[in-house]
Write an enzyme that holds these catalytic residues in place. Structure first.
Site, PDB file in Angstrom:
ATOM      1  N   GLU A 102     -11.413  -0.480  -3.182  1.00  0.00           N
ATOM      2  CA  GLU A 102     -10.493   0.150  -2.306  1.00  0.00           C
ATOM      3  C   GLU A 102      -9.302   0.849  -2.916  1.00  0.00           C
ATOM      4  OE1 GLU A 102      -9.819  -3.217   0.211  1.00  0.00           O
ATOM      5  OE2 GLU A 102      -7.654  -3.802  -0.984  1.00  0.00           O
ATOM      6  N   ASP A 132       0.681  -1.191  -0.126  1.00  0.00           N
ATOM      7  CA  ASP A 132       0.214  -0.078  -0.142  1.00  0.00           C
ATOM      8  C   ASP A 132       0.835   1.398   0.107  1.00  0.00           C
ATOM      9  OD1 ASP A 132      -2.089  -1.755   0.462  1.00  0.00           O
ATOM     10  OD2 ASP A 132      -1.789  -1.589   2.673  1.00  0.00           O
TER      11      ASP A 132
END
Length: 485
Positions: free
Chosen positions: A227, A50
């Site tokens: 997401e 991420d």
């Protein structure tokens, strides 16, 4: 058909230092009509998922990411993107021992807003690890690695449900928050939302808009997930990329597009791409690319895609327990219609370049059914991407390796240029080896001279690529000159 037909073998690993030195020797200042080449060595960081990289006005890149222990927020900085790979890492915050923010510390993003630093992140409770919500840290220090961080609490949204991946951007003078959340009454793991920011960077105000729900096949593999939203703006449009499906090899990037002048809080202003824009590529050995951010190259001229993936498909157990997602970089290309083209996740090692024709700057060297040729609007993009690697023939030379067919190199055969598999023979390796020269038509560009036929250069003629003798003519010299991007 615009692809090679045979599946290639993977090339041997290359020493990064050797490759970087050859790249430095090959790259020169680009011609005015070219976008400069930028190159990095992947992976940038191991066991960092991420990833978010922010370039600040102080001349530093700031890099944060999820650590596999899910217990802290880390930050590093460097004056170059590649420098982040070896930059010291500082822990700026640790999870709580109990209660809120006590587990699953996920997906930090660092932003500089109104003179202060903010880190957005997701966290569960120590006593309920899947009660994931979004939180914000603040620091007024000039250097966020050494400053004090204050917890500004949870970002309140319309529902007290699973929520994560907060990100922020400004368009039309308005700051927005985008995020992923599980909405009551919708049978998905998470959807994407947007709202205006309020009086401070941890408060939203006004109406909340649902941007998209994962419904397409590539958004619902393993889990129904949308997401990791993040935004890049260019050409009067806003492109919002997001991650979809389970966090294994199914993970991929989708994209929403809106006009920069549209009402961004109106869901109908956004158009969803019906296919993933970036996905697993077994040929290059990259699996599950996703949860990206965007930054810019050191010269400010190129947009850079920052993302994580793994270099293997099969995972034992829950993918969230597998620690080996890696942070990677590669250049974003822009098509003639003004949309981003991310291509494919490139192989590990040095990132590729494209060879733009000097005298026909809308065209690039590419392969088409083994034959090398010159084309505009190349699709797929990877057909025109080559890794500049140490020359197969040795001696400080270079060879051009296909990105989407590792182990295949540009070579001449009968003075025609082809992209073919390295068979290990001395003939092939000599035919696939070139000496870098200053551009025959422009010394700031590049020409490639055949090693086994001195005085012969890679050039285009009738849109085909050849290796032919320099006859001194302007036509030859412009046709044998390329800029790298």
């Amino acid at each position: 058909m615009n692809r090679l037909l045979r599946r290639p073998s993977r090339p041997a690993a290359l020493t990064a230092m050797v490759v970087l030195s050859l790249i430095a020797a090959l790259l020169t200042a680009p011609a005015a009509h070219a976008t400069p080449a930028v190159q990095y060595t992947n992976p940038l960081a191991t066991q960092r998922a991420d990833p978010h990289i922010f370039r600040h006005t102080d001349g530093y890149y700031y890099f944060t990411a999820t650590v596999p222990e899910y217990d802290r927020i880390v930050l590093r900085r460097a004056t170059t993107l590649q420098g982040l790979s070896t930059a010291p890492e500082t822990v700026i915050w640790r999870r709580h021992a109990s209660g809120e923010m006590g587990a699953h510390i996920w997906a930090p993003e660092i932003h500089f807003i109104n003179g202060k630093w903010y880190v957005y992140f997701a966290a569960g409770r120590a006593d309920d690890v899947w009660r994931i919500r979004m939180y914000v840290l603040e620091s007024g220090a000039a250097n966020p690695l050494t400053g004090t961080w204050t917890e500004r609490g949870r970002i309140a949204t319309p529902w007290d449900t699973f929520a994560l991946d907060a990100s922020t951007f400004v368009a039309g003078g308005v700051r927005y928050l985008t995020w992923a959340q599980q909405e009551p009454g919708i049978a998905t793991n998470s959807n994407l939302y947007i709202a205006r920011m309020g009086a401070n960077p941890w408060t939203i105000t006004g109406s909340t808009t649902r941007l998209t729900v994962p419904t397409l096949a590539w958004e619902t593999r393993g889990y129904k997930v949308a997401e990791g939203p993040t935004v890049i703006q260019r050409n009067g449009r806003i492109f919002l990329t997001y991650s979809a499906s389970a966090t294994d090899a199914n993970y991929c990037l989708g994209m929403l597009t809106a006009s920069a002048s549209a009402d961004l809080l109106n869901a109908s202003s956004w158009t969803k791409s019906q296919n993933p824009v970036f996905a697993t590529n077994a040929t290059t050995g990259q699996y599950g690319p996703g949860h990206n951010s965007f930054t810019v190259s050191e010269d400010g001229q190129s947009d850079i895609l920052v993302y994580h993936d793994r270099n293997y498909r099969d995972i034992s157990g829950d993918p969230l327990n597998d620690p080996n997602r890696r942070t990677r970089l590669q250049k974003v290309y822009w098509t003639a219609d003004g949309t981003p083209n991310f291509g494919i996740p490139v192989p590990d090692g040095i990132t590729p370049v494209r060879l733009r024709s000097y005298d026909q700057p809308d065209r690039f060297v590419r392969h088409w059914e083994f034959r090398a040729r010159l084309d505009a609007n190349v699709s797929p993009l990877a057909d025109s991407q080559f890794r500049i690697v140490p020359g197969l023939g040795g001696g400080g030379t270079v060879s051009l390796e296909s990105v989407n067919f590792p182990g295949y190199h540009l070579r001449h055969r009968g003075f025609q240029a082809w992209v073919e598999r390295d068979d290990g023979s001395a003939t092939f390796r000599a035919d696939a080896t070139f000496t870098r020269r200053a551009g025959l038509a422009d010394g700031s560009a590049v020409s490639l001279e055949s090693v086994n036929f001195p005085g012969y250069y890679l050039r285009h003629r009738d849109l085909q690529m050849w290796v032919e003798r320099d006859d001194g003519s302007a036509a030859f010299r412009t046709g044998a000159t390329f800029t790298l991007e």
